[in-house]
Design an enzyme around this catalytic site. Structure first.
Site, PDB file in Angstrom:
ATOM      1  CB  SER A  11      25.875  -2.346 -13.617  1.00 53.53           C
ATOM      2  OG  SER A  11      27.065  -1.778 -13.116  1.00 53.53           O
ATOM      3  CD  GLU A  12      31.271  -5.009 -14.161  1.00 54.25           C
ATOM      4  OE1 GLU A  12      32.459  -4.743 -14.403  1.00 54.25           O
ATOM      5  OE2 GLU A  12      30.359  -4.886 -14.994  1.00 54.25           O
ATOM      6  CG  ASN A  13      27.407  -1.776  -9.525  1.00 46.41           C
ATOM      7  OD1 ASN A  13      27.049  -2.028 -10.667  1.00 46.41           O
ATOM      8  ND2 ASN A  13      27.035  -0.684  -8.893  1.00 46.41           N
ATOM      9  CB  SER A  70      26.227  -8.969 -10.521  1.00 50.60           C
ATOM     10  OG  SER A  70      26.388  -8.323 -11.756  1.00 50.60           O
TER      11      SER A  70
END
Length: 219
Positions: A46-48, A88
């Site tokens: 997840s990009e967070n 990320s």
């Protein structure tokens, strides 16, 4: 009969492979986390800032601080890692994600995708979609084949602002699995009970239909 959101997630999950690092976009793609084949080693990113995202939590496993990029509560699998969003995005931009699954408003025969903005409508922001389409070679788009008013989302040319150019090769809709080849949509599979005529009717871009188009199967 058109596929449900859960069936679409199940079909995408069939494209997972052991050892894959996978990014799941907001919407239907997030449901893929619930259908990773048993025994398969897949790390969801997840990009967070989470690598090793698990299925959605039950009431017993819910942790309000553990969220994905869409701010949905998620779980983490054994061996998961949490880091900054900068790290990320370095993973994404560096091409270290094996499969990306994204939603979209439109896709066209040139592999262009529009997924972040509809004019005159409030949009929270583009998120990481532009980085994802630029940094990934293997992208699956999931969306409904047509809008609620019946207008095709599979076009000759996207009408909305683009997220990326020439980056999409595979599209799963609620009616069909298609691949983009030589400036055309090629029909590979159809949803159970859905006719080829319905798919033709709801596809605005050029569509190639092979002699045999199997129905999707779900284990």
């Amino acid at each position: 009969m058109a596929l449900s959101r859960e069936q679409m997630a199940q079909r995408v999950a069939q494209e997972l492979r052991d050892g894959f690092y996978v990014n799941l976009g907001i919407g239907i793609p997030t449901l893929v986390a619930n259908y990773v084949p048993e025994g398969m080693d897949v790390m969801l990113q997840s990009e967070n800032g989470l690598l090793g995202m698990g299925a959605f939590p039950t009431e017993e496993t819910l942790d309000a601080d553990m969220i994905n990029a869409g701010k949905q509560t998620v779980t983490a699998v054994a061996g998961a890692s949490i880091f900054s969003s900068a790290e990320s995005f370095a993973m994404i931009r560096g091409g270290h994600v094996d499969l990306t699954v994204l939603g979209a408003f439109e896709v066209d025969v040139n592999g262009n995708i529009a997924s972040w903005m509809i004019p005159n409508k409030l949009v929270k922001g583009m998120g990481g979609a532009m980085d994802l389409v630029a940094g990934a070679d293997n992208i699956i788009v999931t969306m409904t084949h047509a809008s609620k008013s019946g207008e095709s989302k599979l076009l000759s040319n996207c009408s909305l602002p683009l997220t990326g150019k020439g980056c999409i090769k595979k599209v799963l809709t609620d009616l069909a699995w298609l691949e983009i080849e030589n400036g055309c949509f090629v029909l590979k599979e159809r949803a159970p009970g859905v006719s080829i005529d319905e798919i033709k009717e709801k596809t605005a871009g050029e569509l190639i239909v092979p002699d045999y188009v199997p129905e999707m199967t779900f284990a």
